[in-house]
Design a protein around this motif. Structure first.
Motif, PDB file in Angstrom:
ATOM      1  N   VAL A 213     -13.056  -7.492  -5.150  1.00 44.47           N
ATOM      2  CA  VAL A 213     -11.373  -7.071  -5.261  1.00 44.47           C
ATOM      3  C   VAL A 213     -11.034  -7.049  -3.763  1.00 44.47           C
ATOM      4  CG1 VAL A 213     -10.094  -4.831  -5.810  1.00 44.47           C
ATOM      5  CG2 VAL A 213     -12.197  -5.339  -7.062  1.00 44.47           C
ATOM      6  N   GLY A 214     -10.124  -8.079  -3.546  1.00 48.90           N
ATOM      7  CA  GLY A 214      -9.424  -7.981  -2.254  1.00 48.90           C
ATOM      8  C   GLY A 214     -10.010  -9.580  -1.554  1.00 48.90           C
TER       9      GLY A 214
ATOM     10  N   LYS B  72       0.758  -1.120   0.006  1.00 46.01           N
ATOM     11  CA  LYS B  72      -0.234   0.255  -0.063  1.00 46.01           C
ATOM     12  C   LYS B  72       0.916   1.339  -0.043  1.00 46.01           C
ATOM     13  CE  LYS B  72      -4.165  -2.109   1.394  1.00 46.01           C
ATOM     14  NZ  LYS B  72      -5.479  -2.096   1.202  1.00 46.01           N
TER      15      LYS B  72
ATOM     16  N   ALA C 225     -13.020 -10.093   4.729  1.00 42.79           N
ATOM     17  CA  ALA C 225     -14.401  -9.547   3.911  1.00 42.79           C
ATOM     18  C   ALA C 225     -14.596 -10.369   2.624  1.00 42.79           C
ATOM     19  CB  ALA C 225     -14.329  -8.247   3.858  1.00 42.79           C
ATOM     20  N   GLY C 226     -13.647 -10.153   1.792  1.00 40.32           N
ATOM     21  CA  GLY C 226     -13.664 -10.615   0.331  1.00 40.32           C
ATOM     22  C   GLY C 226     -14.110 -12.028   0.342  1.00 40.32           C
TER      23      GLY C 226
ATOM     24  N   LEU D 140      -9.831   3.160  -5.005  1.00 36.41           N
ATOM     25  CA  LEU D 140     -10.539   2.426  -5.943  1.00 36.41           C
ATOM     26  C   LEU D 140     -11.916   2.333  -6.224  1.00 36.41           C
ATOM     27  CD1 LEU D 140      -9.226  -1.283  -6.567  1.00 36.41           C
ATOM     28  CD2 LEU D 140      -9.397   0.510  -8.326  1.00 36.41           C
TER      29      LEU D 140
ATOM     30  N   SER E 286     -13.953 -10.037  12.380  1.00 33.89           N
ATOM     31  CA  SER E 286     -15.440 -10.725  12.584  1.00 33.89           C
ATOM     32  C   SER E 286     -16.236  -9.930  12.044  1.00 33.89           C
ATOM     33  CB  SER E 286     -15.510 -10.910  14.047  1.00 33.89           C
ATOM     34  OG  SER E 286     -14.591 -10.217  14.978  1.00 33.89           O
TER      35      SER E 286
ATOM     36  N   THR F  79     -13.508  -5.114  -1.178  1.00 24.80           N
ATOM     37  CA  THR F  79     -13.023  -5.452   0.051  1.00 24.80           C
ATOM     38  C   THR F  79     -11.413  -5.091   0.302  1.00 24.80           C
ATOM     39  OG1 THR F  79     -12.901  -7.593  -0.765  1.00 24.80           O
ATOM     40  CG2 THR F  79     -14.904  -6.824   0.670  1.00 24.80           C
TER      41      THR F  79
ATOM     42  N   ASP G 267      -6.797 -10.577  -5.871  1.00 23.47           N
ATOM     43  CA  ASP G 267      -6.006 -10.088  -4.982  1.00 23.47           C
ATOM     44  C   ASP G 267      -4.419 -10.027  -5.297  1.00 23.47           C
ATOM     45  OD1 ASP G 267      -6.361 -10.096  -1.595  1.00 23.47           O
ATOM     46  OD2 ASP G 267      -4.396  -9.671  -2.366  1.00 23.47           O
TER      47      ASP G 267
ATOM     48  N   ALA H 176      -7.383  -1.818   4.508  1.00 28.24           N
ATOM     49  CA  ALA H 176      -6.962  -0.495   4.977  1.00 28.24           C
ATOM     50  C   ALA H 176      -5.397  -0.452   4.842  1.00 28.24           C
ATOM     51  CB  ALA H 176      -7.511  -0.451   6.448  1.00 28.24           C
TER      52      ALA H 176
ATOM     53  N   GLY I 258      -5.768 -11.848   3.388  1.00 28.52           N
ATOM     54  CA  GLY I 258      -5.437 -10.456   3.755  1.00 28.52           C
ATOM     55  C   GLY I 258      -4.813 -10.582   5.189  1.00 28.52           C
TER      56      GLY I 258
HETATM   57  C1  LIG Z   1      -2.231  -6.712  14.828  1.00 29.21           C
HETATM   58  C2  LIG Z   1      -3.775  -6.780  14.365  1.00 29.21           C
HETATM   59  C3  LIG Z   1      -4.550  -7.499  15.237  1.00 29.21           C
HETATM   60  C4  LIG Z   1      -5.771  -7.727  14.950  1.00 29.21           C
HETATM   61  N1  LIG Z   1      -6.386  -8.612  15.707  1.00 29.21           N
HETATM   62  C5  LIG Z   1      -7.714  -8.786  15.436  1.00 29.21           C
HETATM   63  C6  LIG Z   1      -8.607  -9.713  16.369  1.00 29.21           C
HETATM   64  O1  LIG Z   1      -8.180  -9.955  17.299  1.00 29.21           O
HETATM   65  N2  LIG Z   1     -10.031  -9.886  15.966  1.00 29.21           N
HETATM   66  C7  LIG Z   1     -10.592  -9.496  14.906  1.00 29.21           C
HETATM   67  O2  LIG Z   1     -11.648  -9.666  14.596  1.00 29.21           O
HETATM   68  N3  LIG Z   1      -9.845  -8.553  13.844  1.00 29.21           N
HETATM   69  C8  LIG Z   1      -8.313  -8.434  14.279  1.00 29.21           C
HETATM   70  N4  LIG Z   1      -7.526  -7.556  13.437  1.00 29.21           N
HETATM   71  C9  LIG Z   1      -8.298  -6.707  12.248  1.00 29.21           C
HETATM   72  C10 LIG Z   1      -8.442  -7.591  11.113  1.00 29.21           C
HETATM   73  O3  LIG Z   1      -7.137  -8.085  10.864  1.00 29.21           O
HETATM   74  C11 LIG Z   1      -9.003  -6.732  10.082  1.00 29.21           C
HETATM   75  O4  LIG Z   1     -10.095  -5.840  10.418  1.00 29.21           O
HETATM   76  C12 LIG Z   1      -9.418  -7.553   8.793  1.00 29.21           C
HETATM   77  O5  LIG Z   1      -8.600  -8.209   8.239  1.00 29.21           O
HETATM   78  C13 LIG Z   1     -10.221  -6.892   7.770  1.00 29.21           C
HETATM   79  O6  LIG Z   1     -10.443  -7.514   6.587  1.00 29.21           O
HETATM   80  P1  LIG Z   1     -10.725  -6.941   5.264  1.00 29.21           P
HETATM   81  O7  LIG Z   1     -11.036  -8.130   4.473  1.00 29.21           O
HETATM   82  O8  LIG Z   1     -11.460  -5.782   5.231  1.00 29.21           O
HETATM   83  O9  LIG Z   1      -9.239  -6.209   4.834  1.00 29.21           O
HETATM   84  P2  LIG Z   1      -7.811  -7.116   4.602  1.00 29.21           P
HETATM   85  O10 LIG Z   1      -7.591  -8.173   5.535  1.00 29.21           O
HETATM   86  O11 LIG Z   1      -6.871  -6.043   4.777  1.00 29.21           O
HETATM   87  O12 LIG Z   1      -7.787  -7.676   3.037  1.00 29.21           O
HETATM   88  C14 LIG Z   1      -7.800  -6.865   2.060  1.00 29.21           C
HETATM   89  C15 LIG Z   1      -7.058  -7.511   0.847  1.00 29.21           C
HETATM   90  O13 LIG Z   1      -7.347  -6.815  -0.227  1.00 29.21           O
HETATM   91  C16 LIG Z   1      -6.151  -6.664  -1.237  1.00 29.21           C
HETATM   92  N5  LIG Z   1      -6.426  -5.494  -2.149  1.00 29.21           N
HETATM   93  C17 LIG Z   1      -6.155  -4.470  -1.505  1.00 29.21           C
HETATM   94  N6  LIG Z   1      -6.141  -3.576  -2.661  1.00 29.21           N
HETATM   95  C18 LIG Z   1      -6.144  -4.166  -3.906  1.00 29.21           C
HETATM   96  C19 LIG Z   1      -6.377  -4.161  -5.095  1.00 29.21           C
HETATM   97  N7  LIG Z   1      -6.155  -2.783  -5.515  1.00 29.21           N
HETATM   98  N8  LIG Z   1      -6.144  -5.148  -5.914  1.00 29.21           N
HETATM   99  C20 LIG Z   1      -6.199  -6.237  -5.479  1.00 29.21           C
HETATM  100  N9  LIG Z   1      -6.277  -6.573  -4.393  1.00 29.21           N
HETATM  101  C21 LIG Z   1      -6.224  -5.718  -3.379  1.00 29.21           C
HETATM  102  C22 LIG Z   1      -5.148  -6.979  -0.236  1.00 29.21           C
HETATM  103  O14 LIG Z   1      -3.994  -7.493  -0.748  1.00 29.21           O
HETATM  104  C23 LIG Z   1      -5.765  -7.944   1.083  1.00 29.21           C
HETATM  105  O15 LIG Z   1      -5.391  -9.138   0.824  1.00 29.21           O
HETATM  106  C24 LIG Z   1      -6.311  -7.253  13.781  1.00 29.21           C
HETATM  107  C25 LIG Z   1      -5.466  -6.426  12.823  1.00 29.21           C
HETATM  108  C26 LIG Z   1      -4.200  -6.233  13.023  1.00 29.21           C
HETATM  109  C27 LIG Z   1      -3.119  -5.613  12.286  1.00 29.21           C
END
Ligand SMILES: Cc1cc2nc3c(=O)[nH]c(=O)nc-3n(C[C@H](O)[C@H](O)[C@H](O)COP(=O)(O)OP(=O)(O)OC[C@H]3O[C@@H](n4cnc5c(N)ncnc54)[C@H](O)[C@@H]3O)c2cc1C
Length: 479
Positions: free
Chosen positions: A118-119, A64, A123-124, A367, A412, A224, A141, A227, A148
């Motif tokens: 996307v992602g 990112k 979530a995705g 995006l 979650s 999805t 991805d 961040a 993620g």
């Molecule tokens: C240290 C830490 C501890 C945590 N502990 C917890 C916990 O105990 N319990 C809990 O519920 N949550 C926890 N979380 C939070 C949790 O990890 C996130 O809220 C969650 O991963 C968000 O999911 P997401 O699918 O929205 O995004 P992400 O997991 O960030 O996935 C996004 C995906 O999109 C892809 N992507 C982005 N842009 C593009 C693009 N332009 N083209 C193609 N692919 C793309 C990325 O490569 C990535 O794989 C923690 C987070 C951290 C950093």
């Protein structure tokens, strides 16, 4: 720098391979990214700033930021933190000035699908699992694997059993991946870089190493994209050795590489606290955690564990400066008064060779902004987000968001939002039996997650997002 023993992780160092960095032969293991393999060989400067040529090191580890951009096999601006190293690869410093020859020939491939996601984070993948029961789904991805942020979470998650509480993040990632690949098509190593409205939804994706441009036509798109980690303003914040907390987790927990020998962590929320413990597990010392707020933001269970391990947590403190010659060699921390001003004479030198910033995340909305969906700055959501209704559909028909890109929250809730978006998208495309019952169940569940002290911020954020969505659409919530 490679971790040999770990209480939880077993690093599967596959075949030994070699690549070239500015002409020098470097050892790596299959499965490592270019940036992590360079790190293991103590190469910490990956790029330079455009104007002053200041050195830049590994920061986010998830593609990112721009600090790891290098030239790979003649292709400029490759994000080396998410690109796997290969035998014989030629890696060089990025040229600052690009010419036509830097843009090699590409193949063009067309893909059609009913729902493009996307992602491939929680979530995705959850959206994909839900929607693929009824539709043809493509998950894209830019990383070389699915999961993620979960792929680096070695701790057991909180929440409800149905949303996999009590299971380590790394295991949740595997479960979701297994389920998703059964029914969805998956495109990895591909960054989606553009959206066009051609009367249908159209995405452009790029796989730089394979030199392929994908033209993707979809009936519905769910963004999805997660961040990105926040930067903090202080002197020396661009020195190699100043990392995002998640970047350090990626290096240590995914690739088994230590960021340094002794770290300073800025931020005592859950991320900072969990990271401190994970550094200890990897055999790395933690000098201290500094937190600008007068109290610790993370869960008591995490802070108590950190204190038991003897790591000091200084509240009402922040970092003033990182110093060192081309890399971090120490930091100066300061005490803050009730107005967050530095208390004179409170400067303290901390000896450390790396600094981790655990100071929050910003939703990745670049995006979705291209689609023309209405965007609004919602402080409680972490910044600019696409306005959406309770079913995760934005103001642009057929465009959905879910997870951290729609409000900084947790895995979650990202999983439940993904299910809601996936179910709603597929229902509006072809109708799903028992849709109302199913969606009500998910909506009830997500509301339950947002109760209590820790749920109050995301709850407020969602209320604002949904309210503004209906205002923009010029209709009431129940109309
Ligand atoms: C240290 C830490 C501890 C945590 N502990 C917890 C916990 O105990 N319990 C809990 O519920 N949550 C926890 N979380 C939070 C949790 O990890 C996130 O809220 C969650 O991963 C968000 O999911 P997401 O699918 O929205 O995004 P992400 O997991 O960030 O996935 C996004 C995906 O999109 C892809 N992507 C982005 N842009 C593009 C693009 N332009 N083209 C193609 N692919 C793309 C990325 O490569 C990535 O794989 C923690 C987070 C951290 C950093």
């Amino acid at each position: 720098m490679r971790i040999k023993e770990h209480p939880i992780l077993n690093f599967d160092r596959r075949k030994e391979i070699y690549f070239y960095y500015n002409g020098k032969k470097i050892k790596a293991y299959e499965g490592e990214t270019i940036a992590s393999a360079l790190h293991a060989e103590k190469v910490k400067v990956l790029s330079r700033s455009i104007k002053l040529k200041r050195p830049r090191g590994f920061f986010c580890g998830i593609g990112k930021c721009s600090s790891c951009l290098m030239k790979v096999n003649g292709i400029p601006n490759v994000r080396t933190c998410i690109t796997l190293v290969r035998e014989g690869m030629v890696v060089e410093d990025n040229d600052m000035e690009l010419s036509e020859k830097d843009y090699p020939e590409c193949k063009f491939e067309k893909i059609e699908c009913e729902i493009a996601i996307v992602g491939g984070g929680p979530a995705g993948l959850s959206a994909g699992i839900e929607a693929s029961e009824f539709a043809d789904v493509l998950v894209i991805d830019e990383n070389h694997c699915l999961g993620g942020q979960l792929i680096k979470q070695t701790h057991k998650f909180f929440g409800s059993k149905e949303e996999k509480a009590g299971i380590r993040g790394i295991e949740i990632a595997k479960e979701l991946e297994k389920e998703a690949v059964k029914n969805c098509r998956v495109l990895l190593n591909t960054s989606i870089i553009g959206y066009y409205d051609r009367g249908y939804h159209f995405l452009v994706g790029v796989n730089k190493i394979e030199r392929v441009v994908y033209e993707i036509k979809a009936n519905k798109i769910i963004f999805t994209t997660g961040a990105q980690e926040n930067m903090l303003v202080f002197e020396g914040n661009d020195l190699p050795g100043v990392y995002g907390a998640g970047g350090v987790q990626t290096l240590m927990n995914v690739y088994g590489i230590k960021p340094g020998n002794k770290g300073l962590i800025v931020g005592a929320g859950n991320v900072g606290l969990i990271l401190a413990y994970q550094l200890l597990q990897a055999g790395v010392d933690v000098a201290c955690i500094v937190e600008a707020m007068p109290r610790i933001g993370g869960y008591f269970v995490h802070s108590a564990k950190i204190r038991r391990c003897g790591i000091p947590i200084y509240t009402s403190h922040s970092i003033k400066k990182a110093y060192g010659n081309g890399k971090v060699e120490g930091a100066v921390i300061v005490e803050l008064d009730e107005n967050w001003s530095i208390i004179d004479g409170s400067e303290k030198k901390i000896s450390c060779d790396f600094i981790c910033l655990a100071v929050g995340l910003t939703p990745s909305t670049r995006l979705v902004t291209q689609t023309g969906a209405e965007i609004s700055f919602i402080n409680e959501a972490g910044g600019w987000v696409a306005l959406h209704n309770e079913y995760m559909e934005t103001t642009k028909k057929g465009i959905y968001v879910a997870g951290d890109s729609a409000n900084i929250e947790e895995a979650s809730t990202a999983m439940i939002e993904g299910k809601i978006a996936g179910l709603h998208a597929v229902n509006s495309l072809k109708g799903v039996s028992d849709f109302k019952i199913k969606i009500e169940k998910y909506l009830k569940k997500i509301n339950a997650f947002r109760q209590g002290f820790f749920g109050s911020r995301p709850k407020k954020a969602k209320e604002k997002i949904i309210e503004e969505y209906y205002e923009k659409m010029g209709k009431g919530r129940n109309s």
